[in-house]
Every structure is written in structure tokens, then in C-alpha cells.
Design an enzyme around this catalytic site. Sequence first.
Site, mmCIF file in Angstrom:
data_model
loop_
_atom_site.group_PDB
_atom_site.id
_atom_site.type_symbol
_atom_site.label_atom_id
_atom_site.label_comp_id
_atom_site.label_asym_id
_atom_site.label_seq_id
_atom_site.Cartn_x
_atom_site.Cartn_y
_atom_site.Cartn_z
ATOM 1 C CG HIS A 221 -1.627 0.668 1.074
ATOM 2 N ND1 HIS A 221 -2.196 2.106 0.321
ATOM 3 C CD2 HIS A 221 -3.228 1.260 2.156
ATOM 4 C CE1 HIS A 221 -2.695 2.603 0.784
ATOM 5 N NE2 HIS A 221 -3.935 2.593 1.907
ATOM 6 C CG HIS A 260 -4.388 0.310 -8.093
ATOM 7 N ND1 HIS A 260 -5.631 0.221 -7.637
ATOM 8 C CD2 HIS A 260 -3.938 1.329 -7.775
ATOM 9 C CE1 HIS A 260 -6.346 1.795 -6.861
ATOM 10 N NE2 HIS A 260 -5.005 2.492 -6.384
ATOM 11 C CG ASP A 311 2.739 4.856 -3.936
ATOM 12 O OD1 ASP A 311 2.630 5.604 -3.298
ATOM 13 O OD2 ASP A 311 2.078 3.553 -3.258
HETATM 14 C C1 ACO Z 1 -1.248 4.127 -3.486
HETATM 15 C C2 ACO Z 1 -0.968 3.000 -2.978
HETATM 16 O O1 ACO Z 1 -1.109 2.274 -1.915
HETATM 17 S S1 ACO Z 1 -0.453 2.083 -4.769
HETATM 18 C C3 ACO Z 1 -0.418 0.184 -4.150
HETATM 19 C C4 ACO Z 1 0.985 0.054 -4.025
HETATM 20 N N1 ACO Z 1 1.760 -0.880 -4.321
HETATM 21 C C5 ACO Z 1 2.922 -1.506 -5.514
HETATM 22 O O2 ACO Z 1 2.893 -0.575 -5.667
HETATM 23 C C6 ACO Z 1 3.018 -2.923 -4.602
HETATM 24 C C7 ACO Z 1 3.321 -3.337 -5.797
HETATM 25 N N2 ACO Z 1 2.229 -3.971 -6.710
HETATM 26 C C8 ACO Z 1 1.157 -4.760 -5.932
HETATM 27 O O3 ACO Z 1 1.743 -6.096 -4.913
HETATM 28 C C9 ACO Z 1 -0.348 -5.175 -6.629
HETATM 29 O O4 ACO Z 1 -0.044 -5.037 -8.220
HETATM 30 C C10 ACO Z 1 -1.196 -4.491 -5.364
HETATM 31 C C11 ACO Z 1 -1.327 -5.352 -4.561
HETATM 32 C C12 ACO Z 1 -0.994 -2.942 -5.983
HETATM 33 C C13 ACO Z 1 -2.693 -5.073 -6.015
HETATM 34 O O5 ACO Z 1 -2.135 -6.281 -6.167
HETATM 35 P P1 ACO Z 1 -3.947 -7.399 -6.697
HETATM 36 O O6 ACO Z 1 -5.011 -6.736 -6.523
HETATM 37 O O7 ACO Z 1 -3.734 -8.698 -5.723
HETATM 38 O O8 ACO Z 1 -3.002 -7.200 -7.990
HETATM 39 P P2 ACO Z 1 -3.485 -7.988 -9.113
HETATM 40 O O9 ACO Z 1 -4.956 -8.440 -9.192
HETATM 41 O O10 ACO Z 1 -3.957 -6.790 -10.432
HETATM 42 O O11 ACO Z 1 -2.524 -9.121 -9.750
HETATM 43 C C14 ACO Z 1 -2.428 -9.747 -9.421
HETATM 44 C C15 ACO Z 1 -1.119 -10.879 -9.668
HETATM 45 O O12 ACO Z 1 -0.665 -10.239 -10.873
HETATM 46 C C16 ACO Z 1 1.203 -9.895 -10.740
HETATM 47 N N3 ACO Z 1 1.206 -8.194 -10.273
HETATM 48 C C17 ACO Z 1 0.324 -7.587 -9.988
HETATM 49 N N4 ACO Z 1 0.877 -5.936 -9.937
HETATM 50 C C18 ACO Z 1 3.015 -6.868 -10.048
HETATM 51 C C19 ACO Z 1 3.918 -6.133 -9.689
HETATM 52 N N5 ACO Z 1 3.821 -4.601 -8.659
HETATM 53 N N6 ACO Z 1 4.821 -6.588 -9.653
HETATM 54 C C20 ACO Z 1 4.910 -8.007 -10.273
HETATM 55 N N7 ACO Z 1 3.438 -8.286 -10.324
HETATM 56 C C21 ACO Z 1 2.388 -7.858 -10.066
HETATM 57 C C22 ACO Z 1 1.201 -10.846 -9.794
HETATM 58 O O13 ACO Z 1 1.995 -11.790 -10.327
HETATM 59 C C23 ACO Z 1 0.122 -10.832 -8.749
HETATM 60 O O14 ACO Z 1 0.204 -11.720 -8.070
HETATM 61 P P3 ACO Z 1 0.446 -12.108 -6.872
HETATM 62 O O15 ACO Z 1 -0.002 -10.863 -5.623
HETATM 63 O O16 ACO Z 1 -0.072 -13.440 -5.456
HETATM 64 O O17 ACO Z 1 1.887 -11.865 -6.446
HETATM 65 O O1 OAA Z 2 -6.922 2.372 -4.058
HETATM 66 C C1 OAA Z 2 -6.432 1.156 -3.168
HETATM 67 O O2 OAA Z 2 -5.899 -0.302 -3.765
HETATM 68 C C2 OAA Z 2 -4.558 1.902 -3.060
HETATM 69 C C3 OAA Z 2 -4.580 3.124 -3.940
HETATM 70 O O3 OAA Z 2 -4.034 3.719 -5.257
HETATM 71 C C4 OAA Z 2 -4.801 3.875 -1.886
HETATM 72 O O4 OAA Z 2 -5.198 3.992 -1.314
HETATM 73 O O5 OAA Z 2 -4.557 5.433 -2.491
#
Ligand code: ACO
Ligand code: OAA
Length: 375
Positions: A221, A260, A311
Amino acid sequence: MVDKKLAGAGLRGQSAGETALCTVGKTGAGLTYRGYDMKELAEKAQFEEVSYLLAYGKLPNQSELDAYKAKLKNLRALPEPLKVVLEQIPADAHPMDVMRTGVSMLGNLETENDFSEQTDHIDRMMAAFPGIINYWYNFTHNDKRINVETDADSIAEQFLWTLHDKKPDPLHVKVMHASLILYAEHEFNASTFTARVCASTLSDIHSCVTAAIGSLRGPLHGGANEAAMDMIEQWKSADEAEEAIMGMLARKDKIMGFGHAIYRESDPRNAIIKEWSKKLSEAVGDTHLYAVSERVEAVMWREKKLFCNADFFHASAYHFMGIPTKLFTPIFVCSRASGWTAHVMEQRANNRIIRPSADYTGPESAEWVDIKDRA
Ligand SMILES: CC(=O)SCCNC(=O)CCNC(=O)[C@H](O)C(C)(C)COP(=O)(O)OP(=O)(O)OC[C@H]1O[C@@H](n2cnc3c(N)ncnc32)[C@H](O)[C@@H]1OP(=O)(O)O
Ligand SMILES: O=C([O-])CC(=O)C(=O)O
């Protein structure tokens, strides 16, 4: 290891309640705060106009904005017992833990005794947050007890002023306003949902915010902006970055700042902070960090169809403003507290305790075995 089930996990795609505060990725609307397009707010508004909108339900007129900002300015001082606590926290503590302790201590000193006091406590937290983190940071890292009662005109300026203990560059203040607006609110994200769950038990506002800080801290997050910076700063050129990212993808590493839970093709906040990062890169004479970031973005899209979330370009933008990496996620707190607390008020206004059910996957029944007979 059990195969991970993605479909339906993490409550994805299920509605968990109603909100009038925000739409995320809504067809034809995109990201809006109380109906206002986030892009327009980020371009035209000060952060205080947005935090007022979230807290009080409408954009302020000039005299309301002036009064709101004057009120916040008067609420910056930190109580002595809070400063004493901040001074006890070690320099190697995680700044998100400092924020969590800071707000929790504030709740002990200035307890919310009745929900009728909620907006005053919210204004107080919004005013005090930059001072809390930067008082601790300067005390533990620069041996300085800074004065948090600055002449800063806004929360954006107050953050930079209390960090560097001097009046900041106006360009940096402008970027901070945009950044705080981008991060202010995002519907039922993990930290906001945490705040609402806490609120639904009729707990106090400081507990709701403390709980939300704990959720935001994680690298999936809010913590992703710091993790993205730790990653990109290792690379001295775009080519080096590409090679490293290809290796990480081959090892199935997670690339922080990408992907996301809701957006599928892009995060609308990215284009805005990316543009600011570019301007700042030019202003500071950056030789490679912006180029590295752009290449990572291109490779991730080419290889995985994964896009930058809010981010990723925040990492380079904050870095160009001289902000230490470990303070990146606390800035998110200074902003998102406006969204969290608006959700707490919304939850309180129409409350039922949040208590979903679970699908049981344990044994049907288990037979009692005396302790002496257990394996
Ligand atoms: C402001 C915010 O909070 S924005 C989010 C900030 N977080 C990040 O940048 C962390 C990196 N990103 C992630 O971990 C994820 O994309 C999340 C947590 C944001 C969303 O998770 P989910 O809803 O499960 O994503 P989604 O269904 O699209 O993806 C599933 C699969 O795609 C792949 N995937 C998704 N994001 C990524 C990534 N950043 N890098 C590599 N593989 C990825 C993975 O295989 C993932 O499965 P896993 O969690 O078992 O490894
Ligand atoms: O909406 C989400 O899951 C994460 C995000 O981008 C935020 O909190 O700004």
C-alpha cells in the site's frame, strides 16, 4: 505451499458499503472527490481546499478557506508530553511507527470524548502531523529541537519547512500541494477500510487514524513509494535499470510502484506526478533518475502490461525535493488523513458494525487429546 487463489480473494470486486466521497475508476468519471475531477483539483486547488471539501462537504469560498487555514495554523504547536515521547523514539525507528505513536499519544492528551468534537480533532491532526514527524526527524537525525510553529501558509509548506527548518522553494510547495491532493482520498483502499472498520465499533477518531496508519505502512500500500525509491536509486542508467528489471521479472519479484487492485490500464494520478517529477528533474539537473524511472515504466508495460500507480513517480519527485526516502510514506499520512477522517465521519453518520462472514476451511471436528498424549 497451497496454490494462491486470486479470484474473489481480498474481497476484490465486492461492494463493502456506500460512500459519497470518492469514485475510483468509474466509467466516464474516473477519480473524483465528492464529484470533482481529481485532475482539475490537482491543477487548480490548494490541498486545504480539498481537505475542507472532504471534511465539510463543499469547496470553501475565500473567507471559509482563509478561516480554515488560520485555524490550522493555530493548531500546529505540539504539547510538551508529545515532544517528550517523540524524543524517546530511536533514530532507526520507522517513521510510520513514529506517526502511529504520535497520533496515539495525541489521543491520550486530547481525547475525543464525544463525536460532536470530531471536526476539531480532525483539524488538529491535519495541522499537527507535519510537525510530529519532522520534530522527531530533526531531533534524532540533526540534533535539533525545531520550532513547529512556523509562518508556513499551508500544510504543504509546513511539511517542507519543518523538515528543512527553513522556508522552502515555492516550486516545491506547489508540487507538495499537488502530491497531497493526489493522495488525499481513494474510496475503500486498505487503510481507509481499516479506519472505517475501527469507526464502526464506535471507537474514537485517534484510534481510527492510528489503525489506518498501520495499514498504510505496508509495502503493498503506501509503503510502495519508499520501496520504489530503494529500487530505482540502485541504477545509474536506463540500460542498467532495464537489465535489472528483466532479471527481477524472471525471478517473479514484485516491482514496487506498479499494478493496482482496481485500475486495470493506468492510474490517473501517475501522469500528474510524473509531469512534476520531470519538471523537478530538470530543475535539479538530474542526470539519470528520471530516465531510469521512465525506462522502468516502459519495460513493465512492454513485458507485463503493468502500469505505474500513484507511488512510482512520487519516489523520484520527493527525492528531487530533498526529502529523505524514509519520510515518503509519512507524507502520504499527512494527506490521506483527510480521506480517512471523512470516511470515519461518513461511517458514524450511518453506522452498523462492520462484521463480514468467513468461509470455513478448517476440520469438520477434532477430538480432544489430553496434553500428556499429544504428539
Ligand atoms: C497508493 C497505493 O497504495 S497503490 C499500490 C501500491 N503498491 C505497490 O505498488 C506494490 C506492488 N503492487 C502490488 O503488489 C499489486 O499490484 C497490488 C497490491 C497493488 C494489487 O494487488 P492485486 O489486486 O492482487 O493485483 P492483481 O490482481 O492485478 O495482480 C495479481 C498478480 O499480478 C502480478 N502483479 C501485480 N502487481 C505486480 C507488480 N507490481 N509486480 C509484479 N507482479 C505483479 C502478480 O503475479 C500478482 O499476483 P501475486 O500477488 O500473487 O504475486
Ligand atoms: O485504492 C487502493 O487500493 C490503493 C490506492 O491506490 C490508494 O489508496 O491510493
